[in-house]
Design an enzyme around this catalytic site. Structure first.
Site, PDB file in Angstrom:
ATOM      1  NE  ARG A   1      -3.619  -2.320   0.124  1.00 19.58           N
ATOM      2  CZ  ARG A   1      -3.502  -3.629  -0.731  1.00 19.58           C
ATOM      3  NH1 ARG A   1      -2.279  -3.451  -1.483  1.00 19.58           N
ATOM      4  NH2 ARG A   1      -4.035  -4.610  -0.542  1.00 19.58           N
TER       5      ARG A   1
ATOM      6  CB  SER B   1      -9.173  -0.954   3.768  1.00 15.26           C
ATOM      7  OG  SER B   1      -9.903  -2.076   3.247  1.00 15.26           O
TER       8      SER B   1
ATOM      9  CD  GLU C   1      -5.671   1.013   2.399  1.00 15.90           C
ATOM     10  OE1 GLU C   1      -5.557   0.033   2.706  1.00 15.90           O
ATOM     11  OE2 GLU C   1      -6.566   1.589   1.603  1.00 15.90           O
TER      12      GLU C   1
HETATM   13  N1  EPU Z   1     -12.945 -10.083   8.955  1.00 18.68           N
HETATM   14  C1  EPU Z   1     -13.716 -10.280   9.952  1.00 18.68           C
HETATM   15  N2  EPU Z   1     -14.652  -9.347  10.364  1.00 18.68           N
HETATM   16  C2  EPU Z   1     -14.833  -8.230   9.722  1.00 18.68           C
HETATM   17  C3  EPU Z   1     -13.882  -7.994   8.561  1.00 18.68           C
HETATM   18  C4  EPU Z   1     -12.984  -9.109   8.052  1.00 18.68           C
HETATM   19  O1  EPU Z   1     -13.605 -11.260  10.785  1.00 18.68           O
HETATM   20  O2  EPU Z   1     -15.559  -7.411  10.148  1.00 18.68           O
HETATM   21  C5  EPU Z   1     -11.867 -11.171   8.431  1.00 18.68           C
HETATM   22  C6  EPU Z   1     -12.440 -11.704   7.103  1.00 18.68           C
HETATM   23  O3  EPU Z   1     -13.189 -12.900   7.411  1.00 18.68           O
HETATM   24  C7  EPU Z   1     -11.217 -12.210   6.542  1.00 18.68           C
HETATM   25  C8  EPU Z   1     -10.227 -11.268   7.007  1.00 18.68           C
HETATM   26  O4  EPU Z   1     -10.681 -10.712   8.165  1.00 18.68           O
HETATM   27  O5  EPU Z   1     -10.801 -13.537   6.939  1.00 18.68           O
HETATM   28  C9  EPU Z   1      -9.906 -10.150   5.715  1.00 18.68           C
HETATM   29  O6  EPU Z   1     -10.903  -9.549   5.594  1.00 18.68           O
HETATM   30  P1  EPU Z   1     -11.504  -9.285   3.986  1.00 18.68           P
HETATM   31  O7  EPU Z   1     -11.571 -10.515   3.163  1.00 18.68           O
HETATM   32  O8  EPU Z   1     -12.609  -8.381   3.827  1.00 18.68           O
HETATM   33  O9  EPU Z   1     -10.314  -8.417   3.379  1.00 18.68           O
HETATM   34  P2  EPU Z   1      -9.394  -7.236   3.787  1.00 18.68           P
HETATM   35  O10 EPU Z   1      -8.006  -7.542   4.378  1.00 18.68           O
HETATM   36  O11 EPU Z   1     -10.355  -6.516   5.113  1.00 18.68           O
HETATM   37  C10 EPU Z   1      -8.541  -6.250   1.860  1.00 18.68           C
HETATM   38  C11 EPU Z   1      -8.376  -4.896   1.152  1.00 18.68           C
HETATM   39  C12 EPU Z   1      -9.500  -4.488   0.586  1.00 18.68           C
HETATM   40  C13 EPU Z   1     -10.088  -5.360  -0.411  1.00 18.68           C
HETATM   41  C14 EPU Z   1     -10.223  -6.714  -0.023  1.00 18.68           C
HETATM   42  C15 EPU Z   1     -10.870  -7.981  -0.781  1.00 18.68           C
HETATM   43  C16 EPU Z   1      -6.683  -4.099   2.429  1.00 18.68           C
HETATM   44  C17 EPU Z   1      -6.359  -3.060   3.551  1.00 18.68           C
HETATM   45  N3  EPU Z   1      -7.993  -4.010   2.307  1.00 18.68           N
HETATM   46  O12 EPU Z   1      -9.332  -6.164   2.741  1.00 18.68           O
HETATM   47  O13 EPU Z   1      -9.255  -3.187  -0.097  1.00 18.68           O
HETATM   48  O14 EPU Z   1     -11.153  -5.044  -1.184  1.00 18.68           O
HETATM   49  O15 EPU Z   1      -9.118  -7.149   0.597  1.00 18.68           O
HETATM   50  O16 EPU Z   1      -9.830  -8.573  -1.743  1.00 18.68           O
HETATM   51  O17 EPU Z   1      -5.818  -4.652   2.095  1.00 18.68           O
HETATM   52  C18 EPU Z   1      -9.128  -0.832   0.246  1.00 18.68           C
HETATM   53  O18 EPU Z   1      -7.837  -0.936   0.146  1.00 18.68           O
HETATM   54  O19 EPU Z   1      -9.859   0.287   0.313  1.00 18.68           O
HETATM   55  C19 EPU Z   1     -10.132  -2.100  -0.137  1.00 18.68           C
HETATM   56  C20 EPU Z   1     -11.328  -2.188   0.309  1.00 18.68           C
END
Ligand code: EPU
Length: 309
Positions: A178, A233, A303
């Site tokens: 990022r 995020s 972020e």
């Molecule tokens: N999770 C929870 N509770 C929640 C949210 C998430 O337990 O309320 C757990 C999910 O079950 C999963 C893990 O946390 O096991 C990761 O969550 P998620 O798959 O939603 O992905 P993320 O890491 O939160 C990243 C990117 C997003 C992108 C998604 C999907 C970052 C900071 N964020 O989110 O990017 O859309 O993967 O690929 O890397 C952004 O950067 O603005 C953004 C939306």
């Protein structure tokens, strides 16, 4: 801002607004006014403007889609340049299997995903649903679980403070999680501003690409509160665990400050559910950070880019 400076900027760019509310230009729909808001229509206007602002030492920042930007309620006393009108996307070269694409900084990341599908090109779908512009996405090496912008980049074109156009190959750029670090280049050339991005896509099957895109978009809608204004995020994912999971485990979902709330759907989305101010969002973020630190000893890092006086 001096009247002379305003006149000079108007001589360079047609599209200039004064005391422009930034809530009209950020996905969060919050924030005070920018003293001057400029939208260059050509790369020439863009580079002339950057040259002038640097030579007269006027504070400025460049924004893409405003989807990762939180402007303080007191506003920004300087010039905000939006790249949104610099949105050309071109296929530069092809050997029939690989295609060299060049996009101006203001091209929408989703416009690029759709452009790739329309032209049966694969390699862009990892970015499905990422809001904002490709320039902004490059500046913060945006990505999803299946890829980051740096994966597809060949080179990036920049404008120097002197208004010169410079290109650097991916190997000369330092991409991190990022983040694109330009400090090693800025030392020599001054603060560089992204002008365009070149990358390679491969021949693919249009129907497969379209189906994959639809599927990824559906999954995003299911797991993220895209119905509310936000910056996506809010925090970077710490090495230990995703921020959303940590916030969720702290029981913070639904926590509110004014019109801002930790989304019930995804812990790492601090949404503007009802006329939030930037102050509401920042106060909520602080509460989240304090709680996550006390529970897990982990300091969450924003972020989203926070700007303003
Ligand atoms: N999770 C929870 N509770 C929640 C949210 C998430 O337990 O309320 C757990 C999910 O079950 C999963 C893990 O946390 O096991 C990761 O969550 P998620 O798959 O939603 O992905 P993320 O890491 O939160 C990243 C990117 C997003 C992108 C998604 C999907 C970052 C900071 N964020 O989110 O990017 O859309 O993967 O690929 O890397 C952004 O950067 O603005 C953004 C939306």
């Amino acid at each position: 801002m001096e009247i002379k400076a305003k006149e000079n900027i108007k001589k360079i760019c047609k599209n200039v607004l004064f005391d422009e509310p930034m809530k009209k230009h950020t996905s969060y729909r919050t924030g005070g006014s920018a003293s001057i808001f400029v939208k260059p229509e050509t790369i020439d206007e863009f580079s002339e403007l950057i040259k002038y602002l640097n030579s007269d030492k006027i504070t400025f920042l460049v924004m893409g889609g405003g989807s990762n930007l939180l402007v303080k309620d007191s506003g920004y006393s300087g010039v905000i340049i939006s790249t949104k009108d610099l949105k050309e996307i071109k296929i530069l070269k092809s050997d029939g299997t690989k295609f060299g694409i060049k996009a101006q900084a203001g091209a929408g990341t989703q416009a690029l995903c759709r452009f790739a599908i329309e032209n049966s090109l694969s390699g862009m779908n990892f970015a499905t649903g990422i809001p904002g512009t490709i320039g902004g996405a490059t500046f913060m090496n945006a990505g999803t679980a299946i890829g980051s912008i740096s994966d597809i980049i060949d080179s990036v074109g920049f404008i120097s403070p002197k208004g010169e156009y410079l290109t650097f190959k991916k190997e000369e750029l330092k991409f991190f999680y990022r983040k694109l670090s330009l400090s090693h280049l800025n030392e020599t050339f001054g603060d560089l501003i992204i002008s365009d991005i070149s990358f390679t896509l491969k021949k693919g099957d249009k129907e497969n690409l379209k189906n994959e895109y639809k599927d990824l978009l559906k999954r995003r809608k299911e797991s993220q509160p895209i119905e509310y204004p936000s910056c996506g995020s809010f925090f970077k994912n710490p090495a230990e665990n995703p921020a959303g999971l940590l916030i969720d485990r702290c029981g913070l979902k639904g926590l509110k400050v004014g019109g801002a709330m930790v989304s019930e759907k995804h812990g790492n989305f601090l949404v503007n559910f009802e006329n939030a101010t930037t102050e509401d969002i920042l106060e909520l973020a602080q509460k989240v950070k304090v709680k996550v630190f006390s529970e897990f000893g982990i300091t969450l890092e924003e972020e989203v880019q926070i700007v303003g006086s």
